[in-house]
Design an enzyme around this catalytic site. Structure first.
Site, PDB file in Angstrom:
ATOM      1  N   ASP A  21      33.269  35.836  46.111  1.00 43.64           N
ATOM      2  CA  ASP A  21      32.297  34.809  45.754  1.00 43.64           C
ATOM      3  C   ASP A  21      31.369  34.493  46.922  1.00 43.64           C
ATOM      4  OD1 ASP A  21      31.405  32.596  43.939  1.00 43.64           O
ATOM      5  OD2 ASP A  21      32.134  31.366  45.596  1.00 43.64           O
ATOM      6  N   GLU A  71      29.561  39.271  44.977  1.00 42.95           N
ATOM      7  CA  GLU A  71      28.520  38.456  44.370  1.00 42.95           C
ATOM      8  C   GLU A  71      27.491  38.198  45.474  1.00 42.95           C
ATOM      9  OE1 GLU A  71      27.429  34.116  42.532  1.00 42.95           O
ATOM     10  OE2 GLU A  71      28.833  34.378  44.161  1.00 42.95           O
TER      11      GLU A  71
END
Length: 719
Positions: A405, A458
């Site tokens: 993330d 990401e």
């Protein structure tokens, strides 16, 4: 005898070297024993075999006992404490046991190269010097004292001070008779002498259910895995050339039980795994399931990186889930959050009274977007903690991948900061070279030790070579989310059809960079929250047009180069925006348009898997070629997907309400082309217009194709 200063230090909890005074020690020709047992009125020492070896007189009214014992050498004893109410308590002395950690652990830990920290740190049930108990170890280099506290010592830090391994800054202790299920925390006295709020264990393998925050001594891993076939397949495969279709799931709101409570891991396995298999997805990706305190954070503000959250049961339940998924042929990917952590007082923030895991300077250590602390990636012990965590999930729980993330927030020192709010690197630039090194080290470690495991970034900027090998100058990820595809295509489809002709490049532009990285096309949870509405309601037009356009969009996406990811609920066109507080709206499947959407996604996954041209060259330019790129006036796009030795597939997508009969199109080869997908088929809720299952192309490839309104077709050359 103990000196008054030693007595005062023990009773007041100021002793930083408890093994020098507590326990059994030589004294002249015999030994003495010292134990701290507040509220006891009488203490008798026994050998582990049960022989009484002396009564210890009290040397302080707060419960410090010290005296001679009839043993000839230093050895562990058992103390029988008598209390004024007539009760007894037995304690096996922890202060006559030697250390568990060794000098090599100190060396590798201090060097930042220890790759088995999860075997050493935290709480481990072991047999040590012939006695069963639990070994505790924690890193707190600047603390004056660290104690492990729990029900076993009445949460009294004076009763559990730990041994300080100064070379590594690690504190450890072996507590006999403490076993699985025991809640515990660490009481830490900071460098200024102030007792900090009790801290949870950074390496806790199990935790209490929120709002409680204690760590729990976990059972030794005991799951008997049966997923060798699954793991062997992926270890030998090139993931770039495999069909990968990911179902993104928030475990707390996919479904709930009849009372509205979370499903356990076993209940999730019973419901979710068969559903995913039936839908044809190859992987489940969970939003973070590491322990976290705040439900609305969805897990992205994690504090227990090594513990599956207690919301869904015990850690063994998660192991059973992963094993069950693997036996059914489904991989499990975890969202992983090494970018930042929340500042709850029981967590990592100022863990030993100093900025230990985070940067002291808020310009580097505080994240303005999320009000969280940023890991100090340049500190070798911190980077080592995080790298070990990646290895831990792959080894302990057999996970198939980590989706990392907020990578962009790690890579740029000025991320979400204004001028003067950030500190340039040594070269004066904005790149966080320490974070880059950490990500490279993490990827090298994971790929080097766990073949078959993938990492997915990401990363929302144009940082180069995210999914290129480290030795070639890349970050070393296996894949990168294609945020540009998502933004451009959703922007295009939000426009009224009459305006799409003027924005043709929203679709075509992405193919200019589609092979610069190994991409995952992600329609994730981020696109259906915070006022963004569901995917269905992002489409322009009335209800019929929305459904048709979304079906066409999915068809285009599954035919577009790159792996696929779809957030739960969007496979049946959830109407409402997603909320973590309740289950998906499964009742919508009582209505034909939603059932049709679900059937389409299931068929797309099957087609993607069964037709190799659609996946074997997902990440290579040889697998794609435009068939029709300049039909802006018609809002039609056509390309071919191909791979060596397999039939070519042509993808045709159309985004206006016009039914186009006899649309002239030059296909890559003459012959019969089978219509393997028509997103406008009646079974999906469409108009049923199409090509009767096939299209014929003349010797030069020219064909007349019926293209339904708002539809995607897939044609495969029938050799």
């Amino acid at each position: 005898m103990l000196t008054p200063e030693q007595i005062a230090r023990l009773v007041e909890g100021r002793e930083d070297d408890p093994f020098a005074t507590l326990g059994v020690h030589p004294a002249g020709k015999g030994c003495t024993a010292t134990v701290f047992l507040p509220e006891a009125v009488r203490v008798v020492a026994h050998t582990l075999e049960g022989e009484a070896v002396g009564e210890l007189p009290a040397v302080h009214s707060d419960g410090l006992f010290h005296g001679k014992v009839t043993v000839k050498e230093r050895r562990p004893l058992r103390y029988q404490a008598h209390y004024a109410d007539g009760g007894d308590y037995w304690l096996t002395d922890p202060y006559s046991f030697g250390p568990v950690l060794g000098p090599l652990d100190d060396y590798y830990f201090a060097e930042g190269s220890h790759d088995r920290l999860f075997d050493k740190m935290g709480a481990h049930c072991i047999a040590h010097e012939g006695v069963e108990g639990t070994h505790f170890a924690v890193w707190a280099p600047n603390a004056r004292r660290v104690s492990v506290v729990g029900d076993f010592n009445r949460w009294d830090g004076r009763r559990g001070p730990m041994r300080h391994r100064q070379d590594a800054g690690v504190w450890e202790i072996f507590l006999p008779d403490v076993g699985p299920g025991s809640p515990y925390k660490f009481e830490i006295v900071g460098p200024d002498g102030v007792v900090l709020p009790l801290k949870a264990d950074p390496f806790a393998f199990r935790t209490e259910l929120r709002p409680s925050t204690a760590s729990i001594v976990g059972d030794p891993p005991a799951h008997a895995w049966g997923d060798d076939r699954h793991r062997r397949y992926w270890a030998e495969a090139d993931a770039r050339r495999e069909p990968i279709s990911i179902y993104e799931v928030h475990a707390g709101s996919w479904q709930r039980d009849e009372q509205g409570n979370f499903l356990s891991w076993d209940a999730l396995a019973h419901r979710l795994i068969p559903y995913v298999v039936g839908m044809g997805f190859t992987h489940i990706e969970f939003l973070p399931i590491s322990e976290y305190p705040y439900d609305p954070s969805w897990g992205y503000q994690t504090l227990g990186l090594y513990a599956p959250t207690a919301r869904f049961g015990d850690p063994e339940g998660f192991a059973r889930f992963v094993d069950g998924a693997h036996r059914a042929g489904v991989g499990v990917i975890l969202d992983w959050v090494p970018a930042h952590f929340p500042t709850d007082e029981h967590g990592l923030a100022r863990f030993d009274g100093t900025a230990l895991y985070e940067h002291a300077d808020p310009r580097k250590g505080f994240h303005p977007d999320w009000n969280t602390a940023i890991y100090n990636f340049g500190r070798r012990e911190v980077a080592q903690f995080l790298v070990n965590n990646a290895l831990f999930w792959a080894e302990r729980y057999h996970v198939d991948g980590l989706r990392v993330d907020a990578v962009a927030s790690m890579l740029y020192l000025d991320y979400s900061r204004k001028e003067g709010e950030w500190v340039p690197n040594a070269q004066g630039g904005r790149e966080n070279v320490e974070a880059v090194r950490f990500l490279q080290d993490m990827n090298k470690a994971l790929y080097g030790t766990h073949p078959g495991v993938m990492t997915i970034a990401e990363e929302s900027t144009s940082w180069p070579n995210v999914s290129h090998p480290v030795h070639a100058g890349g970050l070393g990820f296996g894949f990168k989310w294609n945020m540009g595809f998502m933004h451009d295509t959703l922007r295009y489809l939000a426009r009224e059809p009459v305006h799409r002709a003027h924005h043709h490049d929203d679709i075509t532009f992405g193919l200019l960079y589609a092979f610069t990285e190994n991409f995952v096309l992600a329609l994730s949870h981020d696109e259906v929250v915070h006022g963004k509405s569901s995917l269905l309601h992002k489409m322009a037009g009335d209800d019929w047009q929305k459904f048709a356009t979304l079906r066409a969009y999915y068809g285009m996406m599954w035919g577009y180069p790159g792996k696929k990811l779809l957030f739960m609920g969007q496979e049946f066109a959830q109407r409402a925006e997603w909320s973590e507080a309740s289950s998906l709206d499964w009742h919508l499947l009582d209505h034909a348009p939603h059932r049709g959407m679900q059937l389409l996604v299931s068929d797309l996954n099957r087609i993607y898997r069964e037709h190799p041209a659609l996946h074997r060259r997902d990440c290579e330019p040889e697998g794609f070629e435009w068939v029709l790129v300049d039909a802006a006036a018609d809002s039609v796009f056509a390309w071919q997907r191909r791979a060596p030795g397999v039939p070519t597939v042509v993808v045709i997508s159309h985004f206006t309400p016009v039914l186009r009969h006899g649309y002239r199109l030059r296909l890559p080869a003459a012959g019969r082309w089978r219509e393997i997908l028509n997103s406008d088929a009646s079974a999906y809720g469409g108009s049923g217009m199409g090509n009767m299952g096939q299209v014929h192309a003349d010797e030069e490839g020219w064909a007349n194709v019926t293209i339904p309104p708002f539809a995607t077709l897939m044609l495969e050359l029938d050799n």
